[in-house]
Design an enzyme around this catalytic site. Sequence first.
Site, PDB file in Angstrom:
ATOM      1  N   HIS A  31       1.032  -1.175  -0.192  1.00 23.99           N
ATOM      2  CA  HIS A  31      -0.036  -0.059   0.032  1.00 23.99           C
ATOM      3  C   HIS A  31       0.867   1.197   0.002  1.00 23.99           C
ATOM      4  CE1 HIS A  31      -3.735   2.190   0.326  1.00 23.99           C
ATOM      5  NE2 HIS A  31      -3.182   2.844   1.131  1.00 23.99           N
ATOM      6  N   ALA A  32       0.832   2.164  -0.944  1.00 20.48           N
ATOM      7  CA  ALA A  32       1.345   3.140  -1.162  1.00 20.48           C
ATOM      8  C   ALA A  32       1.604   4.156   0.076  1.00 20.48           C
ATOM      9  CB  ALA A  32       1.300   3.999  -2.388  1.00 20.48           C
ATOM     10  N   HIS A  61       0.003  12.166  -5.745  1.00 17.58           N
ATOM     11  CA  HIS A  61      -0.430  12.120  -4.262  1.00 17.58           C
ATOM     12  C   HIS A  61       0.635  11.865  -3.263  1.00 17.58           C
ATOM     13  CE1 HIS A  61      -3.406  11.047  -1.022  1.00 17.58           C
ATOM     14  NE2 HIS A  61      -2.331  10.191  -0.642  1.00 17.58           N
ATOM     15  N   GLU A  62       1.467  11.149  -3.226  1.00 20.59           N
ATOM     16  CA  GLU A  62       2.585  10.629  -2.400  1.00 20.59           C
ATOM     17  C   GLU A  62       3.578  11.636  -2.502  1.00 20.59           C
ATOM     18  OE1 GLU A  62       2.114   8.314  -0.445  1.00 20.59           O
ATOM     19  OE2 GLU A  62       0.374   7.169  -1.421  1.00 20.59           O
ATOM     20  N   HIS A  90       2.836  14.362  -0.232  1.00 26.33           N
ATOM     21  CA  HIS A  90       3.191  14.201   1.142  1.00 26.33           C
ATOM     22  C   HIS A  90       4.571  14.532   1.524  1.00 26.33           C
ATOM     23  CE1 HIS A  90      -0.577  12.265   2.460  1.00 26.33           C
ATOM     24  NE2 HIS A  90      -0.492  11.217   1.662  1.00 26.33           N
ATOM     25  N   GLU A 135      -3.382  14.824   2.960  1.00 26.54           N
ATOM     26  CA  GLU A 135      -3.781  14.008   1.832  1.00 26.54           C
ATOM     27  C   GLU A 135      -4.181  14.668   0.547  1.00 26.54           C
ATOM     28  OE1 GLU A 135      -3.461  11.067   1.999  1.00 26.54           O
ATOM     29  OE2 GLU A 135      -2.924  10.690   3.706  1.00 26.54           O
ATOM     30  N   HIS A 174      -6.388   0.466   5.732  1.00 24.36           N
ATOM     31  CA  HIS A 174      -6.432   1.392   6.706  1.00 24.36           C
ATOM     32  C   HIS A 174      -7.132   0.819   7.930  1.00 24.36           C
ATOM     33  CE1 HIS A 174      -5.857   3.465   3.001  1.00 24.36           C
ATOM     34  NE2 HIS A 174      -5.339   4.535   3.397  1.00 24.36           N
ATOM     35  N   TYR A 187      -9.347  11.476   4.053  1.00 27.67           N
ATOM     36  CA  TYR A 187      -9.500  11.258   2.660  1.00 27.67           C
ATOM     37  C   TYR A 187     -10.655  11.800   2.104  1.00 27.67           C
ATOM     38  CZ  TYR A 187      -5.656   7.865   3.304  1.00 27.67           C
ATOM     39  OH  TYR A 187      -4.534   7.506   3.649  1.00 27.67           O
TER      40      TYR A 187
HETATM   41  O1  X8Z Z   1      -4.258   5.344   1.106  1.00 17.88           O
HETATM   42  C1  X8Z Z   1      -4.181   6.171   0.200  1.00 17.88           C
HETATM   43  C2  X8Z Z   1      -2.890   6.664  -0.485  1.00 17.88           C
HETATM   44  C3  X8Z Z   1      -1.772   6.703   0.856  1.00 17.88           C
HETATM   45  S1  X8Z Z   1      -2.193   7.893   2.053  1.00 17.88           S
HETATM   46  C4  X8Z Z   1      -2.452   5.811  -1.287  1.00 17.88           C
HETATM   47  N1  X8Z Z   1      -5.424   6.588  -0.406  1.00 17.88           N
HETATM   48  C5  X8Z Z   1      -6.587   6.184  -0.040  1.00 17.88           C
HETATM   49  C6  X8Z Z   1      -7.006   4.757  -0.210  1.00 17.88           C
HETATM   50  O2  X8Z Z   1      -6.120   4.031  -1.089  1.00 17.88           O
HETATM   51  O3  X8Z Z   1      -7.738   4.173   0.134  1.00 17.88           O
HETATM   52  C7  X8Z Z   1      -5.185   7.687  -1.445  1.00 17.88           C
HETATM   53  C8  X8Z Z   1      -6.754   7.695  -1.662  1.00 17.88           C
HETATM   54  C9  X8Z Z   1      -7.569   6.965  -0.685  1.00 17.88           C
HETATM   55 ZN    ZN Z   2      -1.936   9.752   1.308  1.00 17.63          ZN
END
Ligand code: X8Z
Ligand code: ZN
Length: 613
Positions: free
Chosen positions: A358-359, A388-389, A392, A416, A516, A526
């Site tokens: 997960h990024a 997105h990354e 951060h 975010e 998450h 988010y």
């Molecule tokens: O978790 C993330 C990022 C890392 S902070 C990749 N996002 C959420 C997800 O993947 O559920 C970005 C959009 C929503």
């Molecule tokens: Zn993020």
Amino acid sequence: MNLFRHSGHVWTGAFVFLIVSLLLMASCANSPTSVSTAGRGTPAEAAKFVADAEKRLFDLNVKYSRADWVKSTFITDDTEAMSADANKDVIAATTELADQSGRFDGLDLPYDVARKLKLLKLSLTLPAPKDPTERDELTKLAASLEGDYGKGKYCPDGDKGKCLSLGDMEELMATSRDPEELKRIWLGWHQVSPPYRKDYVRFVELSNKGAKEMGFKDTGAMWRAKYDMEPDAFSAEMERLWQQVKPLYDSLYTYTRRKLSEKYGKQVVPLDGPIPAHLLGNMWAQQWGNVYPLLKPEGAGDRGYDLTQILKARNTDAKQLVHYGESFFTSIGFDALPQTFWERSMLVKPTDHEAVCHASAWDIDFEKDVRLKMCIQVNEEDFTTVHHELGHNYYQMAYAGQPFLYRDSANDGFHEAIGDTMALSVTPPYLKQIGLIDKVPDPSADIGFLLQRALDKVAFLPFGYLVDQWRWKVFSGEVGPGAYNKAWWDLRLKYQGVAPPAPRSEQDFDAGAKYHVPANTPYARYFLAAILQFQFHRALCREAGLNGPLYQCSIYGNKKAGEKLKQMLAMGLSKPWPEALKAMTGEDKMDATAIIDYFAPLKTWLDEQNKAH
Ligand code: X8Z
Ligand code: ZN
């Protein structure tokens, strides 16, 4: 009484009153105030206390970052244990300091000392019991939950030679149009979480114990207290924003359901029922951009280019994808990424060991040692995720000049939103400018462009809202372990209008199949970011003097907009978020009118389409 504000739901009835009283008594008994008000401190002592605390927490957090980086990029029992251990030290020190800071309650303190004391008490995402054995157990659970998710795979027919990684499955969810295959993959991945359901139940119990000891009603209440407003006011703020955008979601939803029904048939997608969650191009049905080809306007009106195809045809690799993101930031006046970023980041999935794919964007030393951890796949989705990354990482570098306790975003939604704000400037003229497309499509393609964007941004809103609705209920005890899955799907139906592809039960743990939840990363951020990024975009376009339709604006190359952004990023957490918002946008409230304006032409079009059928 407690040190902290209480929040939660509107409670009624005598029974509930009794429970609340018991909870309050329980937390009063453990309240740090009862121990720490004994020797009252002076303002000078408070200032010294804060300075010492910052130093101590800085050192412990750097140690934890390093251990956690190694664990996340190389999951083994040992690295999990080392990360858990370092996390335990951060939590123990923060809890102790929060406790001791009670001595300064009620003193008239300089602004920064008072703000930092407040932030110190709110800084933990994972509050833990003071009992060392229980704290140990909790940090081990936290490490293993994230590790178990990270190692998750699905081996069809139990054949270990044919296992699919989450990345493989996400690719299939994005591209397959075979409903049976999609269902198999969906069900396959959702087998990842039942094995750690029990662990999660215990995790919730222990974390809540820690939150109560710190004076909060539960862990969810502690999370909601982080927004420079009363926790209840924050819940109301989320609901206000959701009501602002709901009509836009409803229009998109109605259109999407009809198109999917045309594709898959009324048996699979009934026009008067929820959309099956496996047909939206994404494992969690959270962003729907991957099904754009099924939904695109007929004839003229299609967006006119396919970024995934273009990137693949050019043999773009992971590193080049990151360079695209970096060059956006440098074009508006930010520095190039440090050399160490390229040396230390993990950009592709390791082939010889387990990692958390997960990024995420890391700030190892809270100065310049920023890194990206991602298993990049060359496609449009990851092109956007890279922006997105990097948002951060650029935020982290921008606030590195602040004292330690201010080295964070104004609120977590800001963190975010930054990279996504940049990605909103990835318009067709921008793509032409950087040589990714040959010609800017005709204006008739605008609807296709907006539809593609809405499928990611607007479709995300209810999902962004509901994940923490679920978690807040779980932490508060309103939803017990016997109803985890039912509550999850009730919310998915209520807000998103989606349903699982097959009957589910309390043997399942579908919320746990979303990163998450096992990783304990709050999710309301988010939802806020999805709203804020349009507000930021509008402000930066205004700053750049670009006054046309919002969806056509790109701040690429605009130093004036970059300067405005940089100033806000550099504030870090030093001021309440409404001040940071005001500094950049002139507005001090989060406001969904920007996202609504952005998609206004699409909304009109969708409503026409929906009316015609
Ligand atoms: O978790 C993330 C990022 C890392 S902070 C990749 N996002 C959420 C997800 O993947 O559920 C970005 C959009 C929503
Ligand atoms: Zn993020």
